[in-house]
Design a protein around this motif. Sequence first.
Motif, PDB file in Angstrom:
ATOM      1  N   VAL A  76     -29.800 -13.058  43.511  1.00  0.00           N
ATOM      2  CA  VAL A  76     -29.183 -13.837  44.573  1.00  0.00           C
ATOM      3  C   VAL A  76     -28.403 -14.974  43.923  1.00  0.00           C
ATOM      4  O   VAL A  76     -28.984 -15.819  43.237  1.00  0.00           O
ATOM      5  N   LEU A  77     -27.095 -14.978  44.116  1.00  0.00           N
ATOM      6  CA  LEU A  77     -26.212 -15.987  43.537  1.00  0.00           C
ATOM      7  C   LEU A  77     -25.694 -16.890  44.651  1.00  0.00           C
ATOM      8  O   LEU A  77     -24.944 -16.435  45.524  1.00  0.00           O
ATOM      9  N   VAL A  78     -26.095 -18.155  44.616  1.00  0.00           N
ATOM     10  CA  VAL A  78     -25.719 -19.126  45.645  1.00  0.00           C
ATOM     11  C   VAL A  78     -24.653 -20.049  45.066  1.00  0.00           C
ATOM     12  O   VAL A  78     -24.917 -20.779  44.109  1.00  0.00           O
ATOM     13  N   ASN A  79     -23.464 -20.016  45.639  1.00  0.00           N
ATOM     14  CA  ASN A  79     -22.393 -20.893  45.192  1.00  0.00           C
ATOM     15  C   ASN A  79     -22.451 -22.175  46.014  1.00  0.00           C
ATOM     16  O   ASN A  79     -22.009 -22.214  47.161  1.00  0.00           O
ATOM     17  N   ALA A  80     -23.000 -23.225  45.402  1.00  0.00           N
ATOM     18  CA  ALA A  80     -23.159 -24.512  46.093  1.00  0.00           C
ATOM     19  C   ALA A  80     -21.987 -25.444  45.812  1.00  0.00           C
ATOM     20  O   ALA A  80     -22.129 -26.664  45.880  1.00  0.00           O
ATOM     21  N   THR A  81     -20.820 -24.878  45.493  1.00  0.00           N
ATOM     22  CA  THR A  81     -19.642 -25.687  45.193  1.00  0.00           C
ATOM     23  C   THR A  81     -18.536 -25.396  46.193  1.00  0.00           C
ATOM     24  O   THR A  81     -18.646 -24.482  47.013  1.00  0.00           O
ATOM     25  N   ASP A  82     -17.441 -26.147  46.076  1.00  0.00           N
ATOM     26  CA  ASP A  82     -16.300 -25.908  46.953  1.00  0.00           C
ATOM     27  C   ASP A  82     -15.185 -25.147  46.234  1.00  0.00           C
ATOM     28  O   ASP A  82     -14.031 -25.193  46.642  1.00  0.00           O
ATOM     29  N   SER A  83     -15.548 -24.435  45.146  1.00  0.00           N
ATOM     30  CA  SER A  83     -14.580 -23.559  44.482  1.00  0.00           C
ATOM     31  C   SER A  83     -15.210 -22.190  44.223  1.00  0.00           C
ATOM     32  O   SER A  83     -16.422 -22.053  44.188  1.00  0.00           O
ATOM     33  N   ASP A  84     -14.355 -21.199  44.062  1.00  0.00           N
ATOM     34  CA  ASP A  84     -14.823 -19.838  43.805  1.00  0.00           C
ATOM     35  C   ASP A  84     -15.307 -19.704  42.365  1.00  0.00           C
ATOM     36  O   ASP A  84     -14.805 -20.381  41.464  1.00  0.00           O
ATOM     37  N   HIS A  85     -16.284 -18.831  42.172  1.00  0.00           N
ATOM     38  CA  HIS A  85     -16.812 -18.542  40.841  1.00  0.00           C
ATOM     39  C   HIS A  85     -16.953 -17.030  40.721  1.00  0.00           C
ATOM     40  O   HIS A  85     -17.006 -16.315  41.716  1.00  0.00           O
ATOM     41  N   GLY A  86     -17.028 -16.556  39.494  1.00  0.00           N
ATOM     42  CA  GLY A  86     -17.226 -15.142  39.262  1.00  0.00           C
ATOM     43  C   GLY A  86     -18.256 -14.946  38.172  1.00  0.00           C
ATOM     44  O   GLY A  86     -18.494 -15.841  37.358  1.00  0.00           O
ATOM     45  N   LEU A  87     -18.866 -13.790  38.159  1.00  0.00           N
ATOM     46  CA  LEU A  87     -19.844 -13.459  37.131  1.00  0.00           C
ATOM     47  C   LEU A  87     -19.213 -12.432  36.200  1.00  0.00           C
ATOM     48  O   LEU A  87     -18.921 -11.305  36.612  1.00  0.00           O
ATOM     49  N   ALA A  88     -18.968 -12.835  34.961  1.00  0.00           N
ATOM     50  CA  ALA A  88     -18.423 -11.950  33.936  1.00  0.00           C
ATOM     51  C   ALA A  88     -19.563 -11.584  32.993  1.00  0.00           C
ATOM     52  O   ALA A  88     -20.096 -12.451  32.303  1.00  0.00           O
ATOM     53  N   ALA A  89     -19.953 -10.308  33.010  1.00  0.00           N
ATOM     54  CA  ALA A  89     -21.074  -9.825  32.195  1.00  0.00           C
ATOM     55  C   ALA A  89     -20.860  -8.337  31.928  1.00  0.00           C
ATOM     56  O   ALA A  89     -21.676  -7.502  32.292  1.00  0.00           O
ATOM     57  N   ARG A  90     -19.761  -8.011  31.298  1.00  0.00           N
ATOM     58  CA  ARG A  90     -19.328  -6.613  31.143  1.00  0.00           C
ATOM     59  C   ARG A  90     -20.407  -5.707  30.545  1.00  0.00           C
ATOM     60  O   ARG A  90     -20.692  -4.644  31.082  1.00  0.00           O
ATOM     61  N   GLN A  91     -21.027  -6.112  29.442  1.00  0.00           N
ATOM     62  CA  GLN A  91     -22.012  -5.229  28.816  1.00  0.00           C
ATOM     63  C   GLN A  91     -23.263  -5.094  29.679  1.00  0.00           C
ATOM     64  O   GLN A  91     -23.830  -4.016  29.806  1.00  0.00           O
ATOM     65  N   PHE A  92     -23.682  -6.190  30.308  1.00  0.00           N
ATOM     66  CA  PHE A  92     -24.816  -6.120  31.227  1.00  0.00           C
ATOM     67  C   PHE A  92     -24.493  -5.184  32.386  1.00  0.00           C
ATOM     68  O   PHE A  92     -25.290  -4.319  32.748  1.00  0.00           O
ATOM     69  N   PHE A  93     -23.306  -5.342  32.980  1.00  0.00           N
ATOM     70  CA  PHE A  93     -22.897  -4.469  34.077  1.00  0.00           C
ATOM     71  C   PHE A  93     -22.897  -3.004  33.646  1.00  0.00           C
ATOM     72  O   PHE A  93     -23.220  -2.115  34.435  1.00  0.00           O
ATOM     73  N   ALA A  94     -22.538  -2.742  32.394  1.00  0.00           N
ATOM     74  CA  ALA A  94     -22.510  -1.367  31.892  1.00  0.00           C
ATOM     75  C   ALA A  94     -23.903  -0.761  31.792  1.00  0.00           C
ATOM     76  O   ALA A  94     -24.050   0.462  31.825  1.00  0.00           O
ATOM     77  N   ASP A  95     -24.924  -1.617  31.695  1.00  0.00           N
ATOM     78  CA  ASP A  95     -26.291  -1.159  31.451  1.00  0.00           C
ATOM     79  C   ASP A  95     -27.201  -1.213  32.669  1.00  0.00           C
ATOM     80  O   ASP A  95     -28.422  -1.121  32.544  1.00  0.00           O
ATOM     81  N   ILE A  96     -26.613  -1.357  33.866  1.00  0.00           N
ATOM     82  CA  ILE A  96     -27.413  -1.377  35.091  1.00  0.00           C
ATOM     83  C   ILE A  96     -26.917  -0.307  36.057  1.00  0.00           C
ATOM     84  O   ILE A  96     -25.779   0.158  35.964  1.00  0.00           O
ATOM     85  N   ALA A  97     -27.797   0.065  36.979  1.00  0.00           N
ATOM     86  CA  ALA A  97     -27.453   0.977  38.070  1.00  0.00           C
ATOM     87  C   ALA A  97     -27.440   0.148  39.352  1.00  0.00           C
ATOM     88  O   ALA A  97     -28.442  -0.466  39.710  1.00  0.00           O
ATOM     89  N   VAL A  98     -26.310   0.114  40.030  1.00  0.00           N
ATOM     90  CA  VAL A  98     -26.114  -0.781  41.177  1.00  0.00           C
ATOM     91  C   VAL A  98     -26.326  -0.046  42.487  1.00  0.00           C
ATOM     92  O   VAL A  98     -25.665   0.962  42.766  1.00  0.00           O
ATOM     93  N   GLU A  99     -27.253  -0.576  43.286  1.00  0.00           N
ATOM     94  CA  GLU A  99     -27.453  -0.053  44.638  1.00  0.00           C
ATOM     95  C   GLU A  99     -26.373  -0.610  45.552  1.00  0.00           C
ATOM     96  O   GLU A  99     -25.728   0.127  46.281  1.00  0.00           O
ATOM     97  N   SER A 100     -26.159  -1.948  45.496  1.00  0.00           N
ATOM     98  CA  SER A 100     -25.142  -2.559  46.353  1.00  0.00           C
ATOM     99  C   SER A 100     -24.862  -3.998  45.941  1.00  0.00           C
ATOM    100  O   SER A 100     -25.631  -4.621  45.212  1.00  0.00           O
TER     101      SER A 100
END
Length: 158
Positions: A76-100
């Motif tokens: 659960v990623l809570v953005n408590a700021t007034d600007s957009d953020h992104g999660l960059a984790a290419r190798q981690f993303f490559a090593d997981i199976a995403v339900e949603s």
Amino acid sequence: MMLRSLAVALSLSVLAACAGSDTVSSRLPPGFVSDAAEIVAATDWAAPEEVRVTIADHAFKPSEWTFHRDRATRLVLVNATDSDHGLAARQFFADIAVESVRGGGQTLKGPWIESLSIPAGQTKELWFVPARFGAYTFECSAIGHPSLGERGVIDVVR
């Protein structure tokens, strides 16, 4: 002075927009876990482990995350700021199976994710199964944010 204020506001909005958008795919990206769809289908999603992270003060809090391999997980990623953020984790993303990916009134189904954005003031949930052990780094994908401290480490353990 007015022109300078306008230029600063425009620059900040452009930087915030650079956080990107969610890219969830049903096509296998190169190097990603090939059996992700099968992993997602075989997983019991009734009671996932939960890791809750807040983005505030130019940091992910906490900045060290631990996940357990082969277990349903809800990040659960809570953005408590007034600007957009992104999660960059290419190798981690490559090593997981995403339900949603859930948030902003929509649910995007996996099984692969290449990018994740968390709009200002919103919450995103990444439902996944870590499919490989490893140590990974992550950072905010918005330009300049990693140099402000928006980065961290992920460990996938037994």
